[in-house]
Design a protein around this motif. Structure first.
Motif, PDB file in Angstrom:
ATOM      1  N   ALA A 173      60.821  30.324  60.393  1.00 21.90           N
ATOM      2  CA  ALA A 173      59.985  30.481  59.246  1.00 21.90           C
ATOM      3  C   ALA A 173      59.103  29.409  58.863  1.00 21.90           C
ATOM      4  CB  ALA A 173      61.070  30.826  58.155  1.00 21.90           C
ATOM      5  N   VAL A 174      59.509  28.418  59.088  1.00 21.85           N
ATOM      6  CA  VAL A 174      58.918  27.331  59.023  1.00 21.85           C
ATOM      7  C   VAL A 174      57.315  27.272  59.723  1.00 21.85           C
ATOM      8  CG1 VAL A 174      58.612  24.635  58.889  1.00 21.85           C
ATOM      9  CG2 VAL A 174      60.434  25.601  58.066  1.00 21.85           C
ATOM     10  N   VAL A 175      57.766  27.504  60.963  1.00 21.25           N
ATOM     11  CA  VAL A 175      56.614  27.585  61.873  1.00 21.25           C
ATOM     12  C   VAL A 175      55.642  28.820  61.482  1.00 21.25           C
ATOM     13  CG1 VAL A 175      55.989  28.148  64.455  1.00 21.25           C
ATOM     14  CG2 VAL A 175      57.881  26.654  63.817  1.00 21.25           C
ATOM     15  N   GLU A 176      56.206  29.900  61.329  1.00 23.19           N
ATOM     16  CA  GLU A 176      55.287  31.260  60.959  1.00 23.19           C
ATOM     17  C   GLU A 176      54.467  30.861  59.660  1.00 23.19           C
ATOM     18  OE1 GLU A 176      55.930  35.696  60.241  1.00 23.19           O
ATOM     19  OE2 GLU A 176      57.432  34.592  61.465  1.00 23.19           O
ATOM     20  N   ARG A 177      55.083  30.214  58.780  1.00 22.40           N
ATOM     21  CA  ARG A 177      54.477  30.019  57.222  1.00 22.40           C
ATOM     22  C   ARG A 177      53.280  29.092  57.511  1.00 22.40           C
ATOM     23  NH1 ARG A 177      58.779  28.727  54.926  1.00 22.40           N
ATOM     24  NH2 ARG A 177      59.370  30.694  54.020  1.00 22.40           N
ATOM     25  N   ALA A 178      53.378  28.669  58.481  1.00 18.07           N
ATOM     26  CA  ALA A 178      51.769  27.576  58.728  1.00 18.07           C
ATOM     27  C   ALA A 178      50.892  27.996  59.757  1.00 18.07           C
ATOM     28  CB  ALA A 178      52.720  26.143  59.301  1.00 18.07           C
ATOM     29  N   LEU A 179      51.213  29.211  60.223  1.00 14.34           N
ATOM     30  CA  LEU A 179      50.097  29.771  60.964  1.00 14.34           C
ATOM     31  C   LEU A 179      49.344  30.636  60.132  1.00 14.34           C
ATOM     32  CD1 LEU A 179      52.156  30.447  64.367  1.00 14.34           C
ATOM     33  CD2 LEU A 179      50.910  28.397  63.745  1.00 14.34           C
ATOM     34  N   LYS A 180      48.101  30.574  59.944  1.00 14.51           N
ATOM     35  CA  LYS A 180      47.290  31.278  59.065  1.00 14.51           C
ATOM     36  C   LYS A 180      46.173  32.185  59.926  1.00 14.51           C
ATOM     37  CE  LYS A 180      49.105  29.112  55.662  1.00 14.51           C
ATOM     38  NZ  LYS A 180      50.102  29.820  54.776  1.00 14.51           N
ATOM     39  N   VAL A 181      46.318  33.352  59.473  1.00 13.88           N
ATOM     40  CA  VAL A 181      45.151  34.206  60.074  1.00 13.88           C
ATOM     41  C   VAL A 181      44.544  34.924  58.721  1.00 13.88           C
ATOM     42  CG1 VAL A 181      44.565  36.227  61.479  1.00 13.88           C
ATOM     43  CG2 VAL A 181      46.637  34.714  62.068  1.00 13.88           C
ATOM     44  N   GLU A 182      43.131  34.811  59.059  1.00 17.96           N
ATOM     45  CA  GLU A 182      42.182  35.267  57.833  1.00 17.96           C
ATOM     46  C   GLU A 182      41.060  35.995  58.503  1.00 17.96           C
ATOM     47  OE1 GLU A 182      40.704  31.558  56.078  1.00 17.96           O
ATOM     48  OE2 GLU A 182      42.458  31.466  54.824  1.00 17.96           O
ATOM     49  N   ILE A 222      54.728  18.368  59.967  1.00 21.59           N
ATOM     50  CA  ILE A 222      55.703  19.578  59.166  1.00 21.59           C
ATOM     51  C   ILE A 222      56.915  19.338  59.914  1.00 21.59           C
ATOM     52  CG2 ILE A 222      56.567  21.579  58.390  1.00 21.59           C
ATOM     53  CD1 ILE A 222      54.383  20.322  56.353  1.00 21.59           C
ATOM     54  N   LYS A 223      57.909  18.973  59.219  1.00 17.47           N
ATOM     55  CA  LYS A 223      59.322  18.969  60.107  1.00 17.47           C
ATOM     56  C   LYS A 223      59.757  20.323  60.144  1.00 17.47           C
ATOM     57  CE  LYS A 223      63.979  17.130  59.234  1.00 17.47           C
ATOM     58  NZ  LYS A 223      65.002  16.760  58.526  1.00 17.47           N
ATOM     59  N   VAL A 224      60.126  20.525  61.654  1.00 16.62           N
ATOM     60  CA  VAL A 224      60.640  21.946  61.937  1.00 16.62           C
ATOM     61  C   VAL A 224      62.329  21.848  62.156  1.00 16.62           C
ATOM     62  CG1 VAL A 224      60.649  23.593  63.844  1.00 16.62           C
ATOM     63  CG2 VAL A 224      58.429  22.436  63.254  1.00 16.62           C
TER      64      VAL A 224
END
Length: 420
Positions: A173-182, A222-224
């Protein structure tokens, strides 16, 4: 409390913020009580971060702001780093304490804005700045986005390849929250964990035609996990062309190509014969090869057997890594439009194959219906992403819940065998 009592007012001015421990000034007074600034809440709160000019904050530890005394409470807290990343937090119902619930970034500068209220309801404000230090571990989680920058069809998924496996759901969830697609135009979409090291992103429907899609990562620093911190990732921008969808009907032995919803060409074809049936479902064009030498041995057919072949093939448009193509098949023209005689590929005349080769691009869609073959694999043999219902796709997100499915693409056949 030792601050000077103030009349309760509405704040409507811009604050000038100086570093931790410095004073907060407000708009100049103009006689209007609405122009009054909130009082300095320095003596109303305590903060577990470093003092001004002191050591850097440990990014392993959460932020915590506590209300001091019994005659005041915290009403709001925001924490944001210099790149615009916010830190999520939780405020106690009685306003006595706020603490962060998402990890801090390492080597970052944060601004912490704390709003308070005293026993008379007068608003207070304190703005603090602090830096975080380096993580104790040097293990980094790097992200590589795909495909390469360029123009693609509307079916092209976005991929994110991780340098290290991430198995824990909370860490995902930490990783996915940081991956942005616009995308522009905007469209609904979601990440889906293929396995521990790869994610795919696709919209609910296909990408809009002539869209611009930008992908970036906020994971840096960011700490994973206790031993893993996010690394840098090169951002990606792709564009889409027209919506091109080729529909192959294995029962009527035809392919109809649609551009932006309008049929532009229908061609006679042949698909896989019994025992070699073409896969049903939606596939994404992976690439185009003007010439391919196709051998039966690449798909397990013994050399010299009745099904053995070794053929030069032209205008080959690849749709699976295991060797399924749309290609020129001049040897089967007599069966095209009337019978299925191939070993799994979609064959057509040389002229039609050349037209198809010219008019499709990587990321365009090829849909096969009414074949007796299995459904296209979701992962590992190209992009079968569009064969997953949207509700099930979202369950592959760590932010929604559910288990990843399918083998890793890396586990697919590496020799890229070919069929005809």
């Amino acid at each position: 409390m030792n601050h000077t009592p103030r009349t309760r007012t509405v704040v409507g001015c811009t604050l000038l913020v100086i570093a931790l421990g410095a004073s907060v000034t407000a708009c100049s007074g103009d006689g209007n009580p609405l122009a009054a600034a909130p009082y300095d809440a320095a003596d109303q709160i305590s903060f577990n971060g470093p003092k001004a000019g002191g050591k850097k904050a440990d990014p392993d530890k959460p932020l915590e702001v506590t209300a001091e005394g019994r005659d005041g409470r915290i009403t709001d807290v925001t924490a944001m780093d210099a790149t615009g990343r916010y830190v999520s937090g939780e405020l106690a119902a009685d306003g006595s304490r706020w603490h962060s619930t998402s990890p801090l970034a390492a080597n970052a500068r944060y601004t912490l804005r704390v709003s308070t209220e005293d026993e008379d309801g007068a608003p207070g404000r304190r703005v603090l700045t602090f830096d975080t230090g380096k993580p104790l571990t040097k293990q980094r989680l790097d992200v590589t986005f795909g495909p390469k920058t360029g123009t693609y069809g509307v079916g092209q998924p976005i991929t994110a390849e991780l340098s290290k496996p991430v198995r824990d759901e909370a860490q995902r969830a930490v990783v996915e929250r940081a991956l942005k697609v616009e995308s522009m135009p905007a469209t609904e979409g979601a990440w889906h964990w293929v396995d521990d090291k790869e994610l795919h992103y696709r919209p609910k429907e296909y990408w809009p035609a002539h869209a611009t899609v930008r992908v970036r990562s906020n994971l840096d620093g960011i700490k994973v996990s206790d031993r893993l911190w996010g690394g840098r990732a090169k951002p990606l921008t792709i564009t889409t062309g027209d919506q091109v969808i080729a529909v192959t009907d294995a029962s009527s032995h035809t392919m109809t190509v649609y551009r932006n919803g309008k049929a532009i060409k229908t061609m006679p074809v042949t698909t896989g014969k019994p025992g070699f049936e073409t896969r049903n479902g939606v596939k994404v064009v992976l690439g185009k090869e003007y010439f391919v030498r196709m051998r039966g041995t690449s798909i397990g057919i013994a050399e010299g057997s009745a099904e053995s072949y070794d053929l030069p093939v032209y205008y080959a448009t690849r749709v699976t890594w295991s060797g399924e193509y749309v290609h020129a098949a001049p040897w089967s023209v007599g069966s095209q439009g009337s019978a299925n005689v191939s070993h799994g590929c979609t064959g057509m005349s040389t002229d039609n194959a050349a037209w198809f080769f010219k008019n499709v691009r990587e990321g365009d869609l090829v849909k096969v219906v009414n074949s007796f073959g299995n459904t296209m694999e979701t992962f590992g043999n190209g992009f079968g992403d569009w064969n997953v219902a949207w509700a099930k796709w979202r369950k592959g997100s760590a932010l929604v819940g559910g288990e990843p499915e399918g083998p890793r693409p890396a586990d697919a056949a590496r020799l890229r065998p070919t069929t005809v």
